[in-house]
Design an enzyme around this catalytic site. Structure first.
Site, PDB file in Angstrom:
ATOM      1  N   ARG A  61       0.823  -1.222   0.000  1.00  0.00           N
ATOM      2  CA  ARG A  61       0.000   0.000   0.000  1.00  0.00           C
ATOM      3  C   ARG A  61       0.852   1.264   0.000  1.00  0.00           C
ATOM      4  O   ARG A  61       0.530   2.241  -0.674  1.00  0.00           O
ATOM      5  CB  ARG A  61      -0.909  -0.005   1.213  1.00  0.00           C
ATOM      6  CG  ARG A  61      -1.985  -1.087   1.115  1.00  0.00           C
ATOM      7  CD  ARG A  61      -3.036  -0.778   2.107  1.00  0.00           C
ATOM      8  NE  ARG A  61      -4.032  -1.832   2.215  1.00  0.00           N
ATOM      9  CZ  ARG A  61      -4.997  -1.818   3.108  1.00  0.00           C
ATOM     10  NH1 ARG A  61      -5.085  -0.813   3.960  1.00  0.00           N
ATOM     11  NH2 ARG A  61      -5.874  -2.783   3.167  1.00  0.00           N
ATOM     12  N   ASP A  81     -15.700   9.475   9.036  1.00  0.00           N
ATOM     13  CA  ASP A  81     -14.616   8.508   8.886  1.00  0.00           C
ATOM     14  C   ASP A  81     -13.310   9.288   9.007  1.00  0.00           C
ATOM     15  O   ASP A  81     -13.263  10.504   8.785  1.00  0.00           O
ATOM     16  CB  ASP A  81     -14.683   7.797   7.524  1.00  0.00           C
ATOM     17  CG  ASP A  81     -13.941   6.468   7.523  1.00  0.00           C
ATOM     18  OD1 ASP A  81     -14.589   5.399   7.602  1.00  0.00           O
ATOM     19  OD2 ASP A  81     -12.686   6.494   7.476  1.00  0.00           O
TER      20      ASP A  81
HETATM   21  C1  LIG Z   1     -13.875  -2.023   7.591  1.00  0.00           C
HETATM   22  S1  LIG Z   1     -14.495  -0.373   7.465  1.00  0.00           S
HETATM   23  C2  LIG Z   1     -16.105  -0.564   8.175  1.00  0.00           C
HETATM   24  C3  LIG Z   1     -17.145   0.213   7.436  1.00  0.00           C
HETATM   25  C4  LIG Z   1     -18.577   0.080   7.975  1.00  0.00           C
HETATM   26  N1  LIG Z   1     -18.678   0.580   9.321  1.00  0.00           N
HETATM   27  C5  LIG Z   1     -19.076  -1.336   7.900  1.00  0.00           C
HETATM   28  O1  LIG Z   1     -19.192  -1.999   8.925  1.00  0.00           O
HETATM   29  O2  LIG Z   1     -19.332  -1.814   6.778  1.00  0.00           O
HETATM   30  C6  LIG Z   1     -13.573   0.455   8.763  1.00  0.00           C
HETATM   31  C7  LIG Z   1     -13.549   1.966   8.625  1.00  0.00           C
HETATM   32  O3  LIG Z   1     -13.046   2.529   9.839  1.00  0.00           O
HETATM   33  C8  LIG Z   1     -12.294   3.681   9.505  1.00  0.00           C
HETATM   34  N2  LIG Z   1     -11.372   4.000  10.618  1.00  0.00           N
HETATM   35  C9  LIG Z   1     -10.228   3.358  10.984  1.00  0.00           C
HETATM   36  N3  LIG Z   1      -9.661   3.969  12.041  1.00  0.00           N
HETATM   37  C10 LIG Z   1     -10.463   5.017  12.366  1.00  0.00           C
HETATM   38  C11 LIG Z   1     -10.398   6.037  13.358  1.00  0.00           C
HETATM   39  N4  LIG Z   1      -9.387   6.109  14.227  1.00  0.00           N
HETATM   40  N5  LIG Z   1     -11.386   6.970  13.389  1.00  0.00           N
HETATM   41  C12 LIG Z   1     -12.417   6.920  12.494  1.00  0.00           C
HETATM   42  N6  LIG Z   1     -12.528   5.983  11.525  1.00  0.00           N
HETATM   43  C13 LIG Z   1     -11.558   5.042  11.460  1.00  0.00           C
HETATM   44  C14 LIG Z   1     -11.580   3.293   8.223  1.00  0.00           C
HETATM   45  O4  LIG Z   1     -11.146   4.414   7.493  1.00  0.00           O
HETATM   46  C15 LIG Z   1     -12.639   2.462   7.509  1.00  0.00           C
HETATM   47  O5  LIG Z   1     -13.352   3.225   6.568  1.00  0.00           O
END
Ligand SMILES: C[S@@+](CC[C@H](N)C(=O)[O-])C[C@H]1O[C@@H](n2cnc3c(N)ncnc32)[C@H](O)[C@@H]1O
Length: 279
Positions: free
Chosen positions: A43, A145
């Site tokens: 990445r 996000d």
């Molecule tokens: C696997 S996705 C889950 C998306 C959705 N909630 C679902 O369950 O389908 C995880 C998301 O968490 C976000 N994320 C990771 N660390 C974070 C943080 N410290 N604060 C806010 N968002 C975060 C990532 O950018 C990503 O878009």
């Protein structure tokens, strides 16, 4: 120890990986396992190419430069954004049940705190429209996000047809436009849905969150899995004052919080309620 595989395009040492692991943990709470080394290499290699750099050491120096915009790109590159419309669909039935149980409320404030590319908050909007039988349901959906790239996509609301092909014909017709000509193979969510969702950038780790009113519902699904237990506990504790006494916290299917039983207790199907009334 400094090791780097000779077959690789960029010099990437154990120390480089350790520094990256520390940085992303500090900035996003993401706890990278040792097994993620190849993922990190692949990445971030894209970022080295974009910046015309030859080694990860140079890249880490760039990240230290306060004038560089690379820090956000670094974070964006290391998040995992997997999501889908109506993922864990039983949660949307529980949401509709909540609307019924609280039918005297004038409106519902919902926060979707790891909204990724938008499928989750738009599914919440669709569920609300279906439940209330109007494109103008009494809900406000706040969708945040940490990753700015996914938020741009979420705001555009344009998806490939494969992302929606498992939705019912009724949902497709009610909530999406199908692209024609140059846009064939794409769908766009209708503006009625977009009007219900307010997208913004928020780090769950940041000291303060910009909310002046509590939420009825917090969706925090499939993000805690990237955090270690102390970070999960900190975030859960910060949710408490932002959630109404009768509010619900939705977690992902593989997330459970026995280590935070003083804060939240399980209601059913990874949906949590406050462990204690705050009075
Ligand atoms: C696997 S996705 C889950 C998306 C959705 N909630 C679902 O369950 O389908 C995880 C998301 O968490 C976000 N994320 C990771 N660390 C974070 C943080 N410290 N604060 C806010 N968002 C975060 C990532 O950018 C990503 O878009």
């Amino acid at each position: 120890m400094h090791t780097s595989r000779p077959d690789r395009e960029f010099h990437f040492t154990d120390d480089n990986f350790a520094t990256i692991k520390k940085l992303i943990y500090e900035r996003a709470g993401i706890n990278l396992a040792e097994t993620k080394r190849d993922m990190v290499y692949s990445r971030l290699s894209r970022r080295l190419r974009a910046n015309n750099l030859r080694t990860f050491q140079q890249y880490l120096e760039l990240l230290n430069d306060p004038d560089s915009h690379e820090q956000q790109e670094f974070v964006n590159s290391l998040t995992t954004n997997l999501t889908s419309f109506f993922r864990e669909s039983h949660h949307f039935d529980i949401l509709k049940e909540y609307f019924t149980e609280h039918k005297n409320k004038k409106s519902f404030r919902i926060w979707c705190c790891a909204a990724s590319t938008g499928e989750e908050p738009y599914s919440i909007a669709m569920a609300a429209i279906e439940h209330f039988g109007t494109y103008n349901p009494p809900v406000e959906i706040f969708a945040s996000d940490l990753d700015t790239k996914v938020l741009e996509k979420a705001q555009r609301g344009v998806y490939s047809f494969e992302r929606v092909e498992r939705l019912s014909d009724q949902r497709l017709k009610s909530f999406f436009f199908r692209g024609k000509g140059d846009n064939s193979g794409l769908v766009k969510v209708k503006s009625e849905l977009q009007d219900l969702v307010y997208f913004f950038n928020l780090n769950l780790l940041s000291e303060s969150w910009p909310f002046d009113q509590q939420f009825d519902i917090i969706f925090c699904r499939n993000v805690m899995i990237y955090f270690d237990k102390p970070t999960q506990y900190k975030v859960l504790k910060k949710f408490l004052p932002h959630l109404r006494e009768d509010g619900l916290l939705f977690a992902g299917h593989s997330e459970s919080f026995p280590h935070a039983s003083d804060l939240f207790k399980l209601r059913k199907h990874t949906v949590y309620v406050k462990a204690h009334k705050m009075s």
